[in-house]
Design an enzyme around this catalytic site. Structure first.
Site, mmCIF file in Angstrom:
data_model
loop_
_atom_site.group_PDB
_atom_site.id
_atom_site.type_symbol
_atom_site.label_atom_id
_atom_site.label_comp_id
_atom_site.label_asym_id
_atom_site.label_seq_id
_atom_site.Cartn_x
_atom_site.Cartn_y
_atom_site.Cartn_z
ATOM 1 N N ASP A 30 0.851 -1.201 0.000
ATOM 2 C CA ASP A 30 0.000 0.000 0.000
ATOM 3 C C ASP A 30 0.885 1.249 0.000
ATOM 4 O O ASP A 30 1.872 1.336 0.738
ATOM 5 C CB ASP A 30 -0.925 0.009 1.222
ATOM 6 C CG ASP A 30 -2.064 1.006 1.076
ATOM 7 O OD1 ASP A 30 -3.229 0.587 0.953
ATOM 8 O OD2 ASP A 30 -1.785 2.235 1.091
ATOM 9 N N ASN A 87 -13.038 -2.917 2.626
ATOM 10 C CA ASN A 87 -13.929 -1.765 2.768
ATOM 11 C C ASN A 87 -14.914 -1.763 1.601
ATOM 12 O O ASN A 87 -14.522 -1.975 0.450
ATOM 13 C CB ASN A 87 -13.105 -0.468 2.769
ATOM 14 C CG ASN A 87 -12.193 -0.368 3.976
ATOM 15 O OD1 ASN A 87 -12.539 -0.823 5.062
ATOM 16 N ND2 ASN A 87 -11.010 0.206 3.796
ATOM 17 N N VAL A 96 -11.069 3.111 -3.686
ATOM 18 C CA VAL A 96 -10.693 2.622 -5.023
ATOM 19 C C VAL A 96 -11.706 1.538 -5.432
ATOM 20 O O VAL A 96 -11.809 0.507 -4.759
ATOM 21 C CB VAL A 96 -9.259 2.050 -5.031
ATOM 22 C CG1 VAL A 96 -8.911 1.521 -6.427
ATOM 23 C CG2 VAL A 96 -8.245 3.109 -4.604
ATOM 24 N N HIS A 100 -10.489 -5.047 -3.145
ATOM 25 C CA HIS A 100 -9.164 -5.308 -2.588
ATOM 26 C C HIS A 100 -9.306 -5.673 -1.125
ATOM 27 O O HIS A 100 -10.196 -5.196 -0.427
ATOM 28 C CB HIS A 100 -8.238 -4.100 -2.754
ATOM 29 C CG HIS A 100 -8.850 -2.799 -2.321
ATOM 30 N ND1 HIS A 100 -9.772 -2.129 -3.093
ATOM 31 C CD2 HIS A 100 -8.686 -2.060 -1.201
ATOM 32 C CE1 HIS A 100 -10.150 -1.024 -2.465
ATOM 33 N NE2 HIS A 100 -9.502 -0.967 -1.308
ATOM 34 N N HIS A 102 -7.171 -5.587 2.388
ATOM 35 C CA HIS A 102 -5.993 -5.062 3.082
ATOM 36 C C HIS A 102 -5.426 -6.154 3.990
ATOM 37 O O HIS A 102 -6.183 -6.800 4.730
ATOM 38 C CB HIS A 102 -6.375 -3.878 3.976
ATOM 39 C CG HIS A 102 -6.942 -2.690 3.245
ATOM 40 N ND1 HIS A 102 -6.213 -1.550 3.004
ATOM 41 C CD2 HIS A 102 -8.179 -2.456 2.729
ATOM 42 C CE1 HIS A 102 -6.968 -0.656 2.380
ATOM 43 N NE2 HIS A 102 -8.168 -1.186 2.202
HETATM 44 P P1 AMP Z 1 -9.745 1.594 0.315
HETATM 45 O O1 AMP Z 1 -9.766 2.907 1.055
HETATM 46 O O2 AMP Z 1 -10.181 0.414 1.122
HETATM 47 O O3 AMP Z 1 -10.467 1.695 -1.019
HETATM 48 O O4 AMP Z 1 -8.225 1.314 0.009
HETATM 49 C C1 AMP Z 1 -7.534 1.847 -1.078
HETATM 50 C C2 AMP Z 1 -6.080 1.764 -0.737
HETATM 51 O O5 AMP Z 1 -5.337 1.928 -1.928
HETATM 52 C C3 AMP Z 1 -5.587 2.833 0.246
HETATM 53 O O6 AMP Z 1 -5.058 2.207 1.417
HETATM 54 C C4 AMP Z 1 -4.519 3.582 -0.551
HETATM 55 O O7 AMP Z 1 -3.419 3.989 0.238
HETATM 56 C C5 AMP Z 1 -4.125 2.532 -1.591
HETATM 57 N N1 AMP Z 1 -3.546 3.065 -2.802
HETATM 58 C C6 AMP Z 1 -4.022 4.084 -3.569
HETATM 59 N N2 AMP Z 1 -3.215 4.268 -4.633
HETATM 60 C C7 AMP Z 1 -2.230 3.352 -4.549
HETATM 61 C C8 AMP Z 1 -1.086 3.034 -5.366
HETATM 62 N N3 AMP Z 1 -0.799 3.707 -6.481
HETATM 63 N N4 AMP Z 1 -0.282 2.030 -4.956
HETATM 64 C C9 AMP Z 1 -0.544 1.351 -3.823
HETATM 65 N N5 AMP Z 1 -1.615 1.584 -3.033
HETATM 66 C C10 AMP Z 1 -2.442 2.578 -3.380
#
Ligand code: AMP
Length: 114
Positions: A30, A87, A96, A100, A102
């Site tokens: 992340d 989430n 995003v 995914h 975590h």
């Molecule tokens: P969520 O808030 O559950 O949708 O998690 C999205 C996650 O994607 C967050 O923890 C961000 O820090 C992570 N994230 C966003 N852009 C990137 C990236 N380019 N590379 C790695 N992680 C990312």
């Protein structure tokens, strides 16, 4: 529809630290870690979120969770424990729209989440 951010990472169009991948899933560090170890594992199939998965995705989702546990073991989290988080939607904190999970560890995590 354009590629999701995570599809662009999978395609190598954006840089990331890859931790693991196979035909079905992709795991990477992340970019904004919330714990000493913070890895995301995603299906290569861009399911937007868990609420939009279907019974067709059953074996893929099982594979994703099994590989999450495998990766936690690979990076040394098995002994002290870790947390898997998905989430979903606005109140769930999803940012995003590509499903995914975590993988968080490396410190004691509080409960309940904020
Ligand atoms: P969520 O808030 O559950 O949708 O998690 C999205 C996650 O994607 C967050 O923890 C961000 O820090 C992570 N994230 C966003 N852009 C990137 C990236 N380019 N590379 C790695 N992680 C990312």
């Amino acid at each position: 529809m354009g590629k999701t951010l995570f599809e662009r990472l999978i395609a190598g169009e954006l840089p990331t630290e890859i931790i693991f991948q196979d035909d079905l899933v992709f795991a990477f560090r992340d970019i904004n870690p919330k714990a000493p170890v913070h890895i995301l594992i995603v299906p290569k199939k861009a399911i937007p979120r868990i609420a939009e998965s279907t019974s067709e995705d059953q074996s893929l989702l099982g594979h994703l969770l099994l590989k999450a546990a495998h990766i936690a073991n690979l990076v040394g989290l098995e002994k002290n424990g870790y947390r898997l988080v998905i989430n979903n939607g606005h109140d769930g904190g999803e940012t995003v729209p590509h499903l995914h999970c975590h993988i968080l560890g490396g410190r004691a995590l509080s409960w309940p989440p904020g």
